[in-house]
Design a protein around this motif. Structure first.
Motif, PDB file in Angstrom:
ATOM      1  N   ALA A 114     -26.694 -36.624  12.035  1.00 22.30           N
ATOM      2  CA  ALA A 114     -25.806 -36.973  13.149  1.00 22.30           C
ATOM      3  C   ALA A 114     -25.861 -35.920  14.250  1.00 22.30           C
ATOM      4  O   ALA A 114     -25.017 -35.924  15.142  1.00 22.30           O
ATOM      5  CB  ALA A 114     -24.375 -37.126  12.646  1.00 22.30           C
ATOM      6  N   ALA A 115     -26.832 -35.022  14.190  1.00 22.77           N
ATOM      7  CA  ALA A 115     -27.012 -33.955  15.187  1.00 22.77           C
ATOM      8  C   ALA A 115     -25.761 -33.084  15.301  1.00 22.77           C
ATOM      9  O   ALA A 115     -25.347 -32.708  16.391  1.00 22.77           O
ATOM     10  CB  ALA A 115     -27.396 -34.530  16.543  1.00 22.77           C
ATOM     11  N   THR A 116     -25.170 -32.768  14.141  1.00 17.90           N
ATOM     12  CA  THR A 116     -23.984 -31.914  14.092  1.00 17.90           C
ATOM     13  C   THR A 116     -24.287 -30.713  13.210  1.00 17.90           C
ATOM     14  O   THR A 116     -24.749 -30.873  12.083  1.00 17.90           O
ATOM     15  CB  THR A 116     -22.775 -32.688  13.518  1.00 17.90           C
ATOM     16  OG1 THR A 116     -22.529 -33.824  14.343  1.00 17.90           O
ATOM     17  CG2 THR A 116     -21.540 -31.829  13.478  1.00 17.90           C
ATOM     18  N   GLU A 117     -24.008 -29.536  13.740  1.00 16.80           N
ATOM     19  CA  GLU A 117     -24.226 -28.304  12.984  1.00 16.80           C
ATOM     20  C   GLU A 117     -23.255 -28.255  11.811  1.00 16.80           C
ATOM     21  O   GLU A 117     -22.039 -28.333  12.000  1.00 16.80           O
ATOM     22  CB  GLU A 117     -23.997 -27.091  13.884  1.00 16.80           C
ATOM     23  CG  GLU A 117     -24.185 -25.762  13.200  1.00 16.80           C
ATOM     24  CD  GLU A 117     -25.611 -25.491  12.779  1.00 16.80           C
ATOM     25  OE1 GLU A 117     -25.801 -24.787  11.783  1.00 16.80           O
ATOM     26  OE2 GLU A 117     -26.543 -25.990  13.445  1.00 16.80           O
ATOM     27  N   PRO A 118     -23.754 -28.177  10.579  1.00 18.85           N
ATOM     28  CA  PRO A 118     -22.849 -28.116   9.419  1.00 18.85           C
ATOM     29  C   PRO A 118     -22.017 -26.829   9.438  1.00 18.85           C
ATOM     30  O   PRO A 118     -22.541 -25.740   9.657  1.00 18.85           O
ATOM     31  CB  PRO A 118     -23.791 -28.118   8.219  1.00 18.85           C
ATOM     32  CG  PRO A 118     -25.082 -28.645   8.735  1.00 18.85           C
ATOM     33  CD  PRO A 118     -25.154 -28.231  10.178  1.00 18.85           C
ATOM     34  N   THR A 119     -20.739 -26.978   9.262  1.00 16.81           N
ATOM     35  CA  THR A 119     -19.830 -25.839   9.124  1.00 16.81           C
ATOM     36  C   THR A 119     -19.105 -25.992   7.794  1.00 16.81           C
ATOM     37  O   THR A 119     -19.091 -27.073   7.209  1.00 16.81           O
ATOM     38  CB  THR A 119     -18.795 -25.795  10.265  1.00 16.81           C
ATOM     39  OG1 THR A 119     -18.002 -26.979  10.199  1.00 16.81           O
ATOM     40  CG2 THR A 119     -19.458 -25.692  11.632  1.00 16.81           C
ATOM     41  N   ALA A 120     -18.484 -24.931   7.344  1.00 10.33           N
ATOM     42  CA  ALA A 120     -17.792 -24.969   6.047  1.00 10.33           C
ATOM     43  C   ALA A 120     -16.733 -26.064   6.011  1.00 10.33           C
ATOM     44  O   ALA A 120     -16.595 -26.772   5.011  1.00 10.33           O
ATOM     45  CB  ALA A 120     -17.163 -23.613   5.752  1.00 10.33           C
ATOM     46  N   ASP A 121     -16.000 -26.235   7.114  1.00  4.52           N
ATOM     47  CA  ASP A 121     -14.941 -27.253   7.145  1.00  4.52           C
ATOM     48  C   ASP A 121     -15.487 -28.665   7.017  1.00  4.52           C
ATOM     49  O   ASP A 121     -14.801 -29.554   6.528  1.00  4.52           O
ATOM     50  CB  ASP A 121     -14.165 -27.190   8.464  1.00  4.52           C
ATOM     51  CG  ASP A 121     -13.436 -25.891   8.664  1.00  4.52           C
ATOM     52  OD1 ASP A 121     -13.472 -25.048   7.768  1.00  4.52           O
ATOM     53  OD2 ASP A 121     -12.825 -25.732   9.726  1.00  4.52           O
ATOM     54  N   LEU A 122     -16.679 -28.887   7.495  1.00  7.05           N
ATOM     55  CA  LEU A 122     -17.261 -30.226   7.469  1.00  7.05           C
ATOM     56  C   LEU A 122     -18.057 -30.493   6.197  1.00  7.05           C
ATOM     57  O   LEU A 122     -18.510 -31.611   5.973  1.00  7.05           O
ATOM     58  CB  LEU A 122     -18.151 -30.436   8.701  1.00  7.05           C
ATOM     59  CG  LEU A 122     -17.444 -30.333  10.041  1.00  7.05           C
ATOM     60  CD1 LEU A 122     -18.448 -30.457  11.186  1.00  7.05           C
ATOM     61  CD2 LEU A 122     -16.342 -31.359  10.162  1.00  7.05           C
ATOM     62  N   VAL A 123     -18.204 -29.464   5.369  1.00 11.04           N
ATOM     63  CA  VAL A 123     -19.002 -29.593   4.144  1.00 11.04           C
ATOM     64  C   VAL A 123     -18.141 -29.529   2.881  1.00 11.04           C
ATOM     65  O   VAL A 123     -18.385 -30.250   1.930  1.00 11.04           O
ATOM     66  CB  VAL A 123     -20.092 -28.498   4.121  1.00 11.04           C
ATOM     67  CG1 VAL A 123     -20.827 -28.487   2.810  1.00 11.04           C
ATOM     68  CG2 VAL A 123     -21.064 -28.690   5.270  1.00 11.04           C
ATOM     69  N   TYR A 124     -17.118 -28.676   2.893  1.00 13.47           N
ATOM     70  CA  TYR A 124     -16.268 -28.498   1.714  1.00 13.47           C
ATOM     71  C   TYR A 124     -14.917 -29.173   1.924  1.00 13.47           C
ATOM     72  O   TYR A 124     -14.327 -29.082   2.991  1.00 13.47           O
ATOM     73  CB  TYR A 124     -16.023 -27.009   1.439  1.00 13.47           C
ATOM     74  CG  TYR A 124     -17.272 -26.260   1.061  1.00 13.47           C
ATOM     75  CD1 TYR A 124     -17.845 -26.408  -0.192  1.00 13.47           C
ATOM     76  CD2 TYR A 124     -17.890 -25.406   1.967  1.00 13.47           C
ATOM     77  CE1 TYR A 124     -18.994 -25.722  -0.537  1.00 13.47           C
ATOM     78  CE2 TYR A 124     -19.040 -24.716   1.631  1.00 13.47           C
ATOM     79  CZ  TYR A 124     -19.585 -24.874   0.373  1.00 13.47           C
ATOM     80  OH  TYR A 124     -20.720 -24.206   0.040  1.00 13.47           O
ATOM     81  N   SER A 125     -14.406 -29.817   0.875  1.00 15.66           N
ATOM     82  CA  SER A 125     -13.081 -30.440   0.967  1.00 15.66           C
ATOM     83  C   SER A 125     -12.005 -29.372   0.832  1.00 15.66           C
ATOM     84  O   SER A 125     -12.241 -28.286   0.319  1.00 15.66           O
ATOM     85  CB  SER A 125     -12.914 -31.512  -0.103  1.00 15.66           C
ATOM     86  OG  SER A 125     -12.997 -30.949  -1.387  1.00 15.66           O
ATOM     87  N   SER A 126     -10.806 -29.714   1.289  1.00 14.87           N
ATOM     88  CA  SER A 126      -9.694 -28.774   1.203  1.00 14.87           C
ATOM     89  C   SER A 126      -9.100 -28.790  -0.203  1.00 14.87           C
ATOM     90  O   SER A 126      -9.389 -29.684  -1.001  1.00 14.87           O
ATOM     91  CB  SER A 126      -8.619 -29.132   2.231  1.00 14.87           C
ATOM     92  OG  SER A 126      -7.994 -30.341   1.880  1.00 14.87           O
ATOM     93  N   GLY A 127      -8.242 -27.835  -0.477  1.00 20.14           N
ATOM     94  CA  GLY A 127      -7.615 -27.744  -1.790  1.00 20.14           C
ATOM     95  C   GLY A 127      -6.751 -28.946  -2.114  1.00 20.14           C
ATOM     96  O   GLY A 127      -6.704 -29.389  -3.248  1.00 20.14           O
ATOM     97  N   SER A 128      -6.070 -29.499  -1.116  1.00 17.18           N
ATOM     98  CA  SER A 128      -5.204 -30.653  -1.366  1.00 17.18           C
ATOM     99  C   SER A 128      -5.966 -31.966  -1.275  1.00 17.18           C
ATOM    100  O   SER A 128      -5.547 -32.977  -1.819  1.00 17.18           O
ATOM    101  CB  SER A 128      -4.067 -30.683  -0.350  1.00 17.18           C
ATOM    102  OG  SER A 128      -4.563 -30.992   0.944  1.00 17.18           O
ATOM    103  N   GLY A 129      -7.081 -31.964  -0.558  1.00 19.59           N
ATOM    104  CA  GLY A 129      -7.819 -33.196  -0.319  1.00 19.59           C
ATOM    105  C   GLY A 129      -7.213 -34.041   0.776  1.00 19.59           C
ATOM    106  O   GLY A 129      -7.689 -35.129   1.061  1.00 19.59           O
TER     107      GLY A 129
END
Length: 193
Positions: A114-129
């Motif tokens: 999707a031509a988007t630079e992967p960042t931690a927020d976009l790759v890993y889910s949060s603790g609560s989901g």
């Protein structure tokens, strides 16, 4: 002995009335009077009066013309019948778990496609989901894609992100964050969808 039993029953009844009835009613009343929006779930209502979300719970934005939110380990608590389940939770997978590694690699490939630079927020889910927030860097990483799809200038999108960036709690706790739910609502309000 009978006197002690009666005293215990009266004490239990009085404490039950105080803690199970009066205190909750008092807190409910204070919440409704002082903080009605927050007490009722911080709901977002559209122009037609329909509830479209909450500022507290993330949503899965899959369309390329919206800012992506954090992935959810529980699919933002939506059941098979598309009704909210009220569940929250993380994957509970260790960093070395092959399933987590495969999931992260899959998310990275989707973002790169999707031509988007992967960042931690976009790759890993949060603790609560259920977290609706991403970092400003994660929002900015999506600007070029959304600008191209919606035919909006990147400057306008960056201004929109800045307007929806929440600072640190009390100025010292946490990191600045962007609420993707409110950001996408504001994006639709631009009229360029």
């Amino acid at each position: 002995m009978l006197q002690d039993v009666l005293t215990s029953i009266r004490t239990t009844a009085v404490l039950w009335i105080l803690t199970a009835a009066l205190y909750p009613l008092l807190i409910f009343g204070i919440g409704q009077l002082a903080f009605p929006a927050q007490a009722n779930g911080s709901l977002i209502v559209n122009d037609q009066g329909a509830v479209i979300g909450s500022t507290l719970i993330g949503q899965a934005f899959t369309s390329e013309d919206y800012f992506l939110s954090r992935p959810s380990a529980i699919n933002y608590s939506i059941g098979e019948d598309a009704a909210p389940t009220g569940l929250s939770g993380a994957t509970n997978l260790a960093p070395s778990n092959p399933d987590l590694i495969a999931l992260v690699e899959e998310r990275v490939e989707i973002l790169q496609a999707a031509a988007t630079e992967p960042t931690a927020d976009l790759v890993y889910s949060s603790g609560s989901g259920l977290d609706p927030h991403i970092s400003p860097a994660s929002a900015l990483a999506q600007v070029a894609r959304i600008a191209a799809v919606r035919n909006i200038s990147t400057d306008e999108l960056q201004t929109l992100i800045a307007a929806h960036t929440e600072g640190r709690f009390l100025g010292i706790f946490g990191e600045p964050a962007v609420n993707t739910v409110t950001l996408n609502v504001a994006l639709d309000a631009l009229g360029n969808a």
